[in-house]
Design an enzyme around this catalytic site. Structure first.
Site, PDB file in Angstrom:
ATOM      1  N   ASP A  28     -16.276  -6.517 -13.317  1.00 12.12           N
ATOM      2  CA  ASP A  28     -15.472  -5.310 -13.128  1.00 12.12           C
ATOM      3  C   ASP A  28     -16.183  -4.143 -13.799  1.00 12.12           C
ATOM      4  O   ASP A  28     -16.875  -4.334 -14.809  1.00 12.12           O
ATOM      5  CB  ASP A  28     -14.067  -5.482 -13.714  1.00 12.12           C
ATOM      6  CG  ASP A  28     -13.060  -4.569 -13.033  1.00 12.12           C
ATOM      7  OD1 ASP A  28     -12.214  -5.074 -12.273  1.00 12.12           O
ATOM      8  OD2 ASP A  28     -13.155  -3.339 -13.231  1.00 12.12           O
ATOM      9  N   LYS A  33     -10.735  -4.212 -18.876  1.00 10.75           N
ATOM     10  CA  LYS A  33     -10.234  -5.370 -18.121  1.00 10.75           C
ATOM     11  C   LYS A  33     -11.069  -6.604 -18.435  1.00 10.75           C
ATOM     12  O   LYS A  33     -10.543  -7.701 -18.629  1.00 10.75           O
ATOM     13  CB  LYS A  33     -10.332  -5.101 -16.615  1.00 10.75           C
ATOM     14  CG  LYS A  33      -9.155  -4.357 -16.059  1.00 10.75           C
ATOM     15  CD  LYS A  33      -9.207  -4.390 -14.538  1.00 10.75           C
ATOM     16  CE  LYS A  33      -8.290  -3.345 -13.965  1.00 10.75           C
ATOM     17  NZ  LYS A  33      -8.586  -3.040 -12.570  1.00 10.75           N
ATOM     18  N   THR A  84      -8.565  -1.069  -1.920  1.00 10.30           N
ATOM     19  CA  THR A  84      -8.770  -0.098  -0.832  1.00 10.30           C
ATOM     20  C   THR A  84      -7.497   0.734  -0.731  1.00 10.30           C
ATOM     21  O   THR A  84      -6.690   0.550   0.171  1.00 10.30           O
ATOM     22  CB  THR A  84      -9.037  -0.800   0.522  1.00 10.30           C
ATOM     23  OG1 THR A  84      -8.027  -1.813   0.745  1.00 10.30           O
ATOM     24  CG2 THR A  84     -10.387  -1.458   0.552  1.00 10.30           C
ATOM     25  N   LEU A 252      13.750 -10.843   6.458  1.00  6.70           N
ATOM     26  CA  LEU A 252      14.810 -10.215   7.235  1.00  6.70           C
ATOM     27  C   LEU A 252      15.911  -9.765   6.273  1.00  6.70           C
ATOM     28  O   LEU A 252      17.062  -9.675   6.621  1.00  6.70           O
ATOM     29  CB  LEU A 252      15.355 -11.242   8.252  1.00  6.70           C
ATOM     30  CG  LEU A 252      16.008 -10.690   9.526  1.00  6.70           C
ATOM     31  CD1 LEU A 252      15.024  -9.859  10.318  1.00  6.70           C
ATOM     32  CD2 LEU A 252      16.555 -11.829  10.381  1.00  6.70           C
ATOM     33  N   CYS A 262       0.290  -2.968  -0.882  1.00  5.68           N
ATOM     34  CA  CYS A 262      -0.269  -3.439   0.396  1.00  5.68           C
ATOM     35  C   CYS A 262       0.465  -2.909   1.620  1.00  5.68           C
ATOM     36  O   CYS A 262      -0.090  -2.125   2.387  1.00  5.68           O
ATOM     37  CB  CYS A 262      -0.278  -4.962   0.436  1.00  5.68           C
ATOM     38  SG  CYS A 262      -1.426  -5.671  -0.741  1.00  5.68           S
ATOM     39  N   LYS A 265       0.515   1.086   2.567  1.00  2.00           N
ATOM     40  CA  LYS A 265      -0.787   1.709   2.874  1.00  2.00           C
ATOM     41  C   LYS A 265      -1.497   0.969   4.017  1.00  2.00           C
ATOM     42  O   LYS A 265      -2.235   1.575   4.789  1.00  2.00           O
ATOM     43  CB  LYS A 265      -1.662   1.829   1.627  1.00  2.00           C
ATOM     44  CG  LYS A 265      -2.062   0.515   0.974  1.00  2.00           C
ATOM     45  CD  LYS A 265      -3.551   0.286   0.978  1.00  2.00           C
ATOM     46  CE  LYS A 265      -3.904  -0.973   0.220  1.00  2.00           C
ATOM     47  NZ  LYS A 265      -4.886  -1.815   0.828  1.00  2.00           N
ATOM     48  N   ARG A 332       3.253   0.466  -7.708  1.00  5.31           N
ATOM     49  CA  ARG A 332       2.604   1.230  -6.639  1.00  5.31           C
ATOM     50  C   ARG A 332       3.567   1.359  -5.452  1.00  5.31           C
ATOM     51  O   ARG A 332       4.118   0.378  -4.982  1.00  5.31           O
ATOM     52  CB  ARG A 332       1.308   0.549  -6.209  1.00  5.31           C
ATOM     53  CG  ARG A 332       0.183   0.696  -7.217  1.00  5.31           C
ATOM     54  CD  ARG A 332      -1.043  -0.070  -6.803  1.00  5.31           C
ATOM     55  NE  ARG A 332      -0.823  -1.502  -6.797  1.00  5.31           N
ATOM     56  CZ  ARG A 332      -1.684  -2.399  -6.321  1.00  5.31           C
ATOM     57  NH1 ARG A 332      -2.816  -1.995  -5.778  1.00  5.31           N
ATOM     58  NH2 ARG A 332      -1.416  -3.682  -6.356  1.00  5.31           N
TER      59      ARG A 332
HETATM   60  C1  UDX Z   1       2.300  -8.558   0.844  1.00  9.70           C
HETATM   61  C2  UDX Z   1       2.121  -9.737   1.835  1.00  9.70           C
HETATM   62  O1  UDX Z   1       3.308 -10.537   1.830  1.00  9.70           O
HETATM   63  C3  UDX Z   1       0.920 -10.569   1.451  1.00  9.70           C
HETATM   64  O2  UDX Z   1       0.734 -11.616   2.397  1.00  9.70           O
HETATM   65  C4  UDX Z   1      -0.304  -9.657   1.404  1.00  9.70           C
HETATM   66  O3  UDX Z   1      -1.434 -10.372   1.000  1.00  9.70           O
HETATM   67  C5  UDX Z   1      -0.075  -8.492   0.460  1.00  9.70           C
HETATM   68  O4  UDX Z   1       1.099  -7.789   0.838  1.00  9.70           O
HETATM   69  P1  UDX Z   1       3.253  -8.276  -1.630  1.00  9.70           P
HETATM   70  O5  UDX Z   1       2.867  -6.833  -1.519  1.00  9.70           O
HETATM   71  O6  UDX Z   1       2.920  -9.022  -2.885  1.00  9.70           O
HETATM   72  O7  UDX Z   1       2.571  -9.112  -0.437  1.00  9.70           O
HETATM   73  O8  UDX Z   1       4.834  -8.337  -1.443  1.00  9.70           O
HETATM   74  P2  UDX Z   1       5.875  -8.998  -0.433  1.00  9.70           P
HETATM   75  O9  UDX Z   1       6.500 -10.167  -1.062  1.00  9.70           O
HETATM   76  O10 UDX Z   1       5.317  -9.142   0.924  1.00  9.70           O
HETATM   77  O11 UDX Z   1       6.997  -7.844  -0.415  1.00  9.70           O
HETATM   78  C6  UDX Z   1       6.679  -6.533   0.061  1.00  9.70           C
HETATM   79  C7  UDX Z   1       7.875  -5.606  -0.053  1.00  9.70           C
HETATM   80  O12 UDX Z   1       8.832  -5.899   0.950  1.00  9.70           O
HETATM   81  C8  UDX Z   1       8.623  -5.642  -1.380  1.00  9.70           C
HETATM   82  O13 UDX Z   1       8.883  -4.311  -1.765  1.00  9.70           O
HETATM   83  C9  UDX Z   1       9.909  -6.374  -1.050  1.00  9.70           C
HETATM   84  O14 UDX Z   1      10.963  -5.985  -1.883  1.00  9.70           O
HETATM   85  C10 UDX Z   1      10.133  -5.962   0.391  1.00  9.70           C
HETATM   86  N1  UDX Z   1      10.919  -6.906   1.201  1.00  9.70           N
HETATM   87  C11 UDX Z   1      10.440  -8.174   1.433  1.00  9.70           C
HETATM   88  C12 UDX Z   1      12.128  -6.513   1.776  1.00  9.70           C
HETATM   89  O15 UDX Z   1      12.563  -5.367   1.598  1.00  9.70           O
HETATM   90  N2  UDX Z   1      12.817  -7.388   2.568  1.00  9.70           N
HETATM   91  C13 UDX Z   1      12.382  -8.650   2.806  1.00  9.70           C
HETATM   92  O16 UDX Z   1      13.055  -9.378   3.532  1.00  9.70           O
HETATM   93  C14 UDX Z   1      11.145  -9.049   2.224  1.00  9.70           C
END
Ligand code: UDX
Length: 456
Positions: A28, A33, A84, A252, A262, A265, A332
């Site tokens: 890094d 870190k 990214t 859902l 993720c 963006k 974020r």
């Molecule tokens: C996500 C993808 O799931 C993962 O596969 C990818 O590699 C990175 O992005 P992450 O950002 O860790 O992972 O969170 P995730 O569990 O997917 O939740 C994303 C957002 O959706 C959260 O803010 C969560 O609160 C929201 N969410 C999730 C809902 O509002 N409703 C749902 O039913 C599920």
């Protein structure tokens, strides 16, 4: 192997690979870190990862450095896991960290090796980077490039890395595929499904998967808007839809919508890239997915304002949660913090409490007040708003909380609280897409897994 970038993705990958038995060098540019990880400290909150870091360091197979010279000399395969983020002032992905990581390695590597991108990138990036590394490398085309998208979820990062539901290898040669197979052999031996793809398909899998998940969340939240206009209950709707195997109940969950580093963006960058490629129309709906998601935040503020008596100025609001989801300290693009910020802009006195994310939240929004506990946050509150569904908030006793607040009014932004318990304890309870009155629809499951709708 080396792992370039030791954020959420890279640190987890480096640690888990060492646990699996590989010799790993984590790299890094941030010496803090590197020092933290080398001394056994994970610089972010991720359940189970500190224990794995201790195990990996103990084994002697994991080291960390800031030196690209050391990395180039050490690795046969190099995983690039740098961020990214969304580019400033644009919806495009900012690729400067990815480009720099590939360039720094390519300039130094002087024996046959494989560079593997794991970062989420716009389609076509791997092909462009291949040309760049061939030009920069002293060994030219002997330095090969592959793409191996990562699907890990924060909060489940260790499980998703050690037991992924699939692996995707984007490769341009049989040699590259063989290197990747060797780099993941314990995981493949465990029977993990593997999809071998070309570079562009591998890049696309990641953004297509995240776009699908975002769309599913916004779909149920769009239905919540319809429910609000009709008196229907989105929770009942989601449950009934979820029993259809073709739809499924995961992702859902209605409420405040998605955030994090993720989903938001990635859908914006995907739409931007599709427009550049002349197929913007194909994913134009992602603009709506984003807009539905943003409306959930302003609509949550509307509910809080309603419960506060029509105006927020001077009202004390307890904002429970700041992280973008529970079991994470990541703020974020967090819907929770965004709502807290919007309440503050309407001159409410906002007190935020998150079990893990207070420090990051304070760094992002120093103007908000932060409490050290749930109880401290709700004392004297005119409205309590639940923004991140931590278990601690689900488990809280509405009667005990009720004795601390100025008024028993709660907005459940995540559909995480038991509405009936709150109402029975004298609270006015509101949730997006659910009827206001005291009668709440409940789904009761039969022994035979069928469902019956009752009105309590
Ligand atoms: C996500 C993808 O799931 C993962 O596969 C990818 O590699 C990175 O992005 P992450 O950002 O860790 O992972 O969170 P995730 O569990 O997917 O939740 C994303 C957002 O959706 C959260 O803010 C969560 O609160 C929201 N969410 C999730 C809902 O509002 N409703 C749902 O039913 C599920």
């Amino acid at each position: 192997m080396t792992v370039i970038g030791t954020g959420y993705l890279g640190a987890t990958h480096a640690i888990c690979m060492a646990v699996l038995g590989y010799e790993v060098l984590g790299v890094d540019v941030d010496p803090r870190k590197v020092e933290a990880l080398a001394s056994g400290e994970v610089p972010f909150f991720e359940p189970g990862l500190p224990e794995k870091l201790a195990e990996a360091l103990e084994s002697g197979r994991l080291r960390f450095t800031t030196s690209f010279d050391e990395a180039a000399a050490f690795g046969d395969v190099h995983f690039v896991c740098v961020g990214t983020p969304q580019a400033p002032g644009s919806h495009a992905a900012d690729l400067r960290y990815v480009e720099s990581a590939f360039a720094e390695l390519a300039k130094r590597i002087d024996r046959k090796a494989l560079l593997i991108g794991k970062s989420t990138v716009p389609i076509g990036t791997a092909e462009r980077l291949t040309e760049m590394v061939h030009e920069l490398s002293p060994i030219g085309q002997e330095l090969e490039l592959a793409w191996n998208p990562e699907f890990l979820r924060e909060g489940f990062a260790v499980k998703d890395t050690l037991h992924p539901d699939r692996l995707v290898f984007g490769v341009a040669s049989a040699w590259a595929e063989a290197q990747l197979r060797a780099a993941f052999s314990p995981i493949l031996d465990a029977g993990t499904p593997l999809v071998v793809a070309d570079l562009a398909s591998a890049e696309l899998v990641k953004v297509a998967a995240n776009s699908f998940l975002a769309t599913k969340i916004s779909y149920i939240n769009a239905m919540a808007e319809v429910c609000e206009a009709t008196g229907a209950d989105v929770q009942v709707l989601a449950k009934a839809l979820g029993f259809d195997d073709r739809i499924g109940s995961r992702f859902l969950k209605p409420g405040l919508g998605f955030g994090g580093g993720c989903l938001p963006k990635d859908i914006r960058a995907f739409k931007h890239r599709a427009e550049e490629l002349g197929v913007g129309q194909a994913v134009a709906f992602l603009g709506e997915v984003d807009a539905i998601n943003t409306r959930r935040r302003t609509r949550t503020v509307d509910l809080v304002r309603e419960l506060a008596g029509g105006a927020l100025r001077g009202k004390r609001i307890a904002a429970l949660g700041a992280a973008f989801k529970p079991n994470s300290d990541d703020v974020r693009d967090a819907p929770a913090l965004d709502v807290a910020r919007l309440l503050y802009l309407e001159e409410a006195s906002v007190v935020v409490f998150d079990p893990e994310a207070n420090v990051n939240a304070h760094r992002a929004y120093p103007d908000l007040d932060y409490a050290d506990s749930l109880e401290q946050a709700v004392v004297g509150a005119d409205v309590v708003v639940l923004l991140t569904e931590w278990q601690q908030f689900r488990d809280a006793d509405p009667a005990a909380l009720g004795r601390l607040v100025a008024a028993r009014a709660v907005v459940d932004g995540r559909h995480a609280l038991d509405a009936d318990r709150y109402r029975a304890a004298g609270w006015e309870y509101r949730a997006l897409g659910r009827p206001h009155g005291s009668a709440t629809h409940q789904l009761v499951e039969h022994e035979a897994d069928a469902t019956r709708l009752t009105l309590s």
